[in-house]
Design a protein around this motif. Structure first.
Motif, PDB file in Angstrom:
ATOM      1  N   VAL A 225       0.839  -1.201   0.000  1.00 30.14           N
ATOM      2  CA  VAL A 225       0.000   0.000   0.000  1.00 30.14           C
ATOM      3  C   VAL A 225       0.873   1.250   0.000  1.00 30.14           C
ATOM      4  O   VAL A 225       0.581   2.231  -0.699  1.00 30.14           O
ATOM      5  N   ALA A 226       1.952   1.223   0.770  1.00 28.50           N
ATOM      6  CA  ALA A 226       2.863   2.373   0.823  1.00 28.50           C
ATOM      7  C   ALA A 226       3.490   2.630  -0.544  1.00 28.50           C
ATOM      8  O   ALA A 226       3.622   3.787  -0.977  1.00 28.50           O
ATOM      9  N   VAL A 227       3.854   1.562  -1.232  1.00 29.65           N
ATOM     10  CA  VAL A 227       4.419   1.692  -2.578  1.00 29.65           C
ATOM     11  C   VAL A 227       3.376   2.272  -3.531  1.00 29.65           C
ATOM     12  O   VAL A 227       3.663   3.161  -4.336  1.00 29.65           O
ATOM     13  N   LEU A 228       2.152   1.773  -3.424  1.00 26.27           N
ATOM     14  CA  LEU A 228       1.064   2.252  -4.285  1.00 26.27           C
ATOM     15  C   LEU A 228       0.827   3.750  -4.084  1.00 26.27           C
ATOM     16  O   LEU A 228       0.693   4.502  -5.056  1.00 26.27           O
TER      17      LEU A 228
ATOM     18  N   GLY B 282       0.724  -0.928  -8.735  1.00 27.01           N
ATOM     19  CA  GLY B 282       0.986  -1.946  -7.722  1.00 27.01           C
ATOM     20  C   GLY B 282      -0.249  -2.395  -6.979  1.00 27.01           C
ATOM     21  O   GLY B 282      -0.161  -2.930  -5.865  1.00 27.01           O
ATOM     22  N   ILE B 283      -1.412  -2.218  -7.580  1.00 27.43           N
ATOM     23  CA  ILE B 283      -2.668  -2.593  -6.930  1.00 27.43           C
ATOM     24  C   ILE B 283      -2.744  -4.083  -6.571  1.00 27.43           C
ATOM     25  O   ILE B 283      -3.208  -4.422  -5.471  1.00 27.43           O
ATOM     26  N   PRO B 284      -2.314  -5.009  -7.443  1.00 26.86           N
ATOM     27  CA  PRO B 284      -2.474  -6.433  -7.109  1.00 26.86           C
ATOM     28  C   PRO B 284      -1.921  -6.822  -5.743  1.00 26.86           C
ATOM     29  O   PRO B 284      -2.566  -7.558  -4.993  1.00 26.86           O
TER      30      PRO B 284
ATOM     31  N   ALA C  47     -10.624  -2.154  -8.887  1.00 28.19           N
ATOM     32  CA  ALA C  47      -9.941  -1.489  -7.773  1.00 28.19           C
ATOM     33  C   ALA C  47      -9.333  -0.165  -8.214  1.00 28.19           C
ATOM     34  O   ALA C  47      -9.300   0.803  -7.446  1.00 28.19           O
ATOM     35  N   CYS C  48      -8.868  -0.110  -9.453  1.00 29.21           N
ATOM     36  CA  CYS C  48      -8.315   1.135  -9.980  1.00 29.21           C
ATOM     37  C   CYS C  48      -9.399   2.213 -10.030  1.00 29.21           C
ATOM     38  O   CYS C  48      -9.171   3.365  -9.640  1.00 29.21           O
ATOM     39  N   GLU C  49     -10.587   1.835 -10.488  1.00 31.25           N
ATOM     40  CA  GLU C  49     -11.698   2.789 -10.521  1.00 31.25           C
ATOM     41  C   GLU C  49     -12.124   3.177  -9.108  1.00 31.25           C
ATOM     42  O   GLU C  49     -12.470   4.338  -8.851  1.00 31.25           O
TER      43      GLU C  49
END
Length: 229
Positions: free
Chosen positions: A8-11, A95-97, A120-122
């Motif tokens: 999540v931090a990377v995203l 990096g969502i996955p 998830a992107c939306e």
């Protein structure tokens, strides 16, 4: 192995937006399979909203960037830019996955599909919109869809169809294509096609199939004549 928290931090870093309300971010990344309450806890409602926000922003960007194009071309470009496959590609880059909350662990974890990543992107777009307003969502979409927006003119329709419509609108003869050269071995031939349009200089295209070579020639003509930018 990267933890979900680290992912999540990377995203967030790649996204380029810091959430004031981190619950929105958490919900955007929570798939229905991993939610305690499917309706209130998953990202499905956010995905619904994000789809509309994305459509609005992309429509505005296309309208502003392509003043020369009719509604039909803009609509086809819009459909390609907001479809789930495009969202999934951007979600992968963000990096969502690895950041998703899903049911199960290890080999029993819910399989991450393009549909899940695209949704998830939306949902993430909706979370940004609710947290920072339309300006924040516009900024994020403009940045991460920039590469696709540059390719948008080629998404309108195939070049041959566009050229034929252009010629017909000017009462010109139907454009003609002729294979003028074939090179290479039998198992890997290369075709050179010449395109002729009434009153204009010929255009040429080269490819491994005649059909693709014709499309290349039509594209070259449309760009040379500034019909396509």
């Amino acid at each position: 192995m990267t933890s979900q928290k680290e992912a999540v931090a990377v995203l967030v870093e790649r996204l380029g937006y810091v959430f004031k309300n981190k619950q929105l971010l958490d919900q955007a990344l929570t798939h229905a399979s991993g939610a305690k309450c499917k309706v209130a806890g998953s990202n499905e409602r956010l995905e619904f909203l994000g789809d509309r926000v994305l459509g609005l922003v992309i429509a505005q960007l296309l309208y502003e960037q392509h003043e020369e194009l009719p509604e039909g071309d803009l609509a086809r470009m819009l459909n390609t830019l907001v479809r789930r496959q495009t969202c999934a590609k951007i979600g992968e880059k963000l990096g969502i996955p690895d950041a998703l909350v899903l049911a199960g662990k290890g080999n029993k974890r819910t399989v991450v599909t393009d549909n899940i990543v695209g949704d998830a992107c939306e949902a993430l777009i909706a979370a940004v919109y609710l947290d920072g307003g339309l300006a924040a969502a516009h900024s994020i979409i403009g940045e991460h869809w920039a590469g696709f927006l540059k390719q948008a003119p080629d998404m309108r329709k195939d070049a041959k169809s566009s050229l034929q419509e252009w010629a017909a609108a000017r009462s010109l003869a139907v454009p003609s294509y002729e294979t003028i050269d074939t090179t290479g071995p039998d198992h890997a031939p290369e075709f050179k096609v010449e395109l002729k349009v009434e009153g204009r200089d010929p255009a040429h295209g080269v490819s491994t199939t005649r059909r693709t070579a014709e499309q290349v020639a039509a594209t070259e003509f449309l760009r040379r004549e500034r019909i396509w930018k």
